[in-house]
Motif scaffolding. Structure first.
Motif, PDB file in Angstrom:
ATOM      1  N   PHE A   1      13.977 -34.471   9.556  1.00 33.47           N
ATOM      2  CA  PHE A   1      15.439 -34.517   9.554  1.00 33.47           C
ATOM      3  C   PHE A   1      16.051 -34.907  10.889  1.00 33.47           C
ATOM      4  N   SER A   2      15.266 -35.316  11.878  1.00 32.70           N
ATOM      5  CA  SER A   2      15.833 -35.710  13.168  1.00 32.70           C
ATOM      6  C   SER A   2      15.234 -37.030  13.631  1.00 32.70           C
TER       7      SER A   2
ATOM      8  N   ARG B   1      24.793 -43.212   8.934  1.00 34.33           N
ATOM      9  CA  ARG B   1      24.428 -42.197   7.938  1.00 34.33           C
ATOM     10  C   ARG B   1      24.025 -40.872   8.578  1.00 34.33           C
ATOM     11  N   CYS B   2      24.036 -40.801   9.903  1.00 37.10           N
ATOM     12  CA  CYS B   2      23.560 -39.613  10.623  1.00 37.10           C
ATOM     13  C   CYS B   2      24.713 -38.748  11.118  1.00 37.10           C
TER      14      CYS B   2
ATOM     15  N   GLN C   1      15.071 -37.342   5.650  1.00 40.96           N
ATOM     16  CA  GLN C   1      14.091 -38.427   5.615  1.00 40.96           C
ATOM     17  C   GLN C   1      14.340 -39.395   4.464  1.00 40.96           C
ATOM     18  N   ASN C   2      14.829 -38.898   3.331  1.00 46.60           N
ATOM     19  CA  ASN C   2      15.064 -39.808   2.210  1.00 46.60           C
ATOM     20  C   ASN C   2      16.149 -40.833   2.535  1.00 46.60           C
ATOM     21  N   ILE C   3      17.114 -40.457   3.378  1.00 54.06           N
ATOM     22  CA  ILE C   3      18.135 -41.420   3.798  1.00 54.06           C
ATOM     23  C   ILE C   3      17.519 -42.453   4.744  1.00 54.06           C
ATOM     24  N   THR C   4      16.658 -41.991   5.653  1.00 55.04           N
ATOM     25  CA  THR C   4      15.959 -42.919   6.550  1.00 55.04           C
ATOM     26  C   THR C   4      15.147 -43.926   5.738  1.00 55.04           C
ATOM     27  N   GLU C   5      14.427 -43.446   4.731  1.00 50.91           N
ATOM     28  CA  GLU C   5      13.635 -44.342   3.884  1.00 50.91           C
ATOM     29  C   GLU C   5      14.528 -45.311   3.112  1.00 50.91           C
TER      30      GLU C   5
ATOM     31  N   GLY D   1      10.772 -29.342  17.554  1.00 58.45           N
ATOM     32  CA  GLY D   1      11.297 -30.515  18.241  1.00 58.45           C
ATOM     33  C   GLY D   1      11.443 -31.740  17.372  1.00 58.45           C
ATOM     34  N   GLY D   2      11.005 -31.677  16.112  1.00 58.11           N
ATOM     35  CA  GLY D   2      11.169 -32.806  15.196  1.00 58.11           C
ATOM     36  C   GLY D   2      10.519 -34.084  15.687  1.00 58.11           C
TER      37      GLY D   2
END
Length: 451
Positions: free
Chosen positions: A51-52, A73-74, A113-117, A338-339
């Motif tokens: 998520f980061s 989108r972030c 992560q689904n938005i990143t993908e 820390g992602g």
């Protein structure tokens, strides 16, 4: 995918998550289109997981034309607060103050992560690249190609095969490419802390500002204690949601609490929230996703090998076998502190592209550049594993062994926990008065020092 799978290609990418797609985009941007990308899953992820996205990764994504679209989108997190259970800010990891003069992207960017993908997949489609998806593209074998000294043939469960000179394993922590290639995958620096964590995306019954006063929509919060912690991170809101913001919460479960269920329910989560979250009474209204996972780390002994041979040559001076690379979770996993995981994987992919392009176009038969890339990325993975383990240990181990030595009678252990919590909070408060410490923490997490 309607058209048949080609039987031969220069580069085969196995795995079409964010890491594999990033590599495909980077190759296309550099004018190399003779590659195939496959994935055994029919669809991309529809859950948040990572998520980061940190500054160094945004800078890498900027080189392939994705960063500006993703940033929209972030939620740009200016900082992360370490808070007491009463809501007082003890220490602030200040991303903006640390990064504003050295990066175009001076924040930690909160995005599921689904938005990143989704953003990466759309960019891949714009470039005219398709992904072969489905169970029939699950890798079941790999062997040297008869009559060829520098390729290998990958076999899929559907019966099809692909011959390739470069085979990229971006197929996750249980990588089949890694297993077939015989590359070991071990923990170089075991964490001393709890090996079980739970994570969930939830809606609360209360509005966001009343849950934890320092934490707003563009900030993350962490509540440390002597025996655990609670992470609290609002996701970016897209449109109207009558249920309020979606919030990621995560905590480590001490051994004395037993093994948590695979998918903790609302009752289990409420008990964990009451134990490690804010003192102020608050209720979880709904759990969207919930999972348990281990906080282990591991790294491959090498990012690059030759299959079915090795990095040597035959009697005629020709290389033995295809060049095999591992990137992302196929090459390294580490605790979520820390992602760092997805960030390092995306950078693995984007930085591999120019190395492959240069090697493909080279007129010399030399693996020097491939080995240099592999050695550097492994060093980067070791740095990140050390950083993630150190952060997790510092949160979970402060006083924990001392507390566990106290007798669990007459409230003695409870008093010990409160004393240790107080010492921890005073220590964090003291460090939080030092601006250079806050900035150094933000820079370390950004990845700019270990791209």
């Amino acid at each position: 995918m309607s058209r048949p799978l080609p039987s031969r290609t220069t580069i085969l990418i196995v795995g079409a998550g964010p890491v594999g797609i990033s590599l495909a985009i980077a190759l296309s941007k550099q004018g190399v289109n003779d590659f195939i990308i496959v994935d055994k899953l029919e669809h991309t992820a529809n859950t948040s997981r990572a998520f980061s996205i940190h500054a160094a990764t945004m800078e890498a994504l900027d080189t392939i034309g994705v960063a500006d679209t993703l940033v929209i989108r972030c939620t740009a997190a200016h900082c992360t607060h370490l808070c007491s259970r009463s809501g007082a800010t003890l220490f602030t990891i200040d991303f903006y103050d640390a990064l504003q003069k050295c990066s175009k992207f001076p924040y930690s960017y909160i995005v599921p992560q689904n938005i990143t993908e989704e953003v990466l997949t759309r960019r891949l489609n714009e470039l005219g690249v398709e992904v072969w998806r489905g169970e029939k593209y699950r890798v079941v074998g790999m062997k040297g190609t008869k009559g060829s000294e520098d390729t290998a043939t990958v076999e899929f469960s559907g019966g099809e095969t692909v011959e390739a000179k470069y085979i990229i394993g971006a197929d996750g922590a249980r990588s089949v490419i890694r297993q077939i290639s015989g590359i070991s995958f071990n923990d170089p620096r075991p964490s001393k802390s709890s090996s079980q964590m739970i994570v969930a995306d939830v809606h609360f019954a209360q509005p966001l500002p009343s849950l934890l006063p320092p934490c707003h929509e563009n900030e993350m919060c962490l509540i440390p204690s002597a025996t655990g912690f609670m992470l609290f991170e609002p996701f970016p809101s897209e449109g109207s949601d009558l249920k309020g913001p979606l919030i990621r919460i995560a905590t480590a479960i001490p051994p004395e609490m037993g093994t948590p269920p695979d998918h903790p329910d609302l009752e289990y989560w409420q008990a964990a929230w009451d134990k490690f979250g804010p003192y102020k009474e608050s209720k979880i209204a709904e759990i969207v996703t919930s999972a348990r996972f281990r906080t282990h780390s591991a790294v491959v002994d090498r990012y690059f090998t030759r299959f079915p041979g090795d990095t040597g040559k035959n009697d005629d001076g020709v290389r033995k076998g295809a060049a095999v690379f591992l990137i992302g979770d196929a090459a390294h996993v580490h605790p979520p502190a820390g992602g760092q995981g997805l960030n390092l994987g995306i950078r693995d992919a984007i930085y591999l592209a120019p190395v492959l392009v240069s090697h493909i176009r080279s007129t010399t038969d030399d693996d020097t550049s491939l080995l240099a890339y592999a050695n550097l990325r492994r060093q980067r993975a070791l740095v990140v594993i050390g950083l993630a383990n150190g952060m997790l240990d510092s949160v979970l181990l402060v006083g924990d062994k001392i507390v566990q030595m106290l007798p669990d009678t007459m409230g003695i252990r409870r008093v010990g926990e409160e004393v240790q919590r107080g010492l921890l909070e005073w220590g964090l408060w003291g460090l939080g008065r030092l601006g250079w410490v806050r900035r150094k923490a933000g820079y370390s997490l950004s990845g700019l020092g270990h791209r």
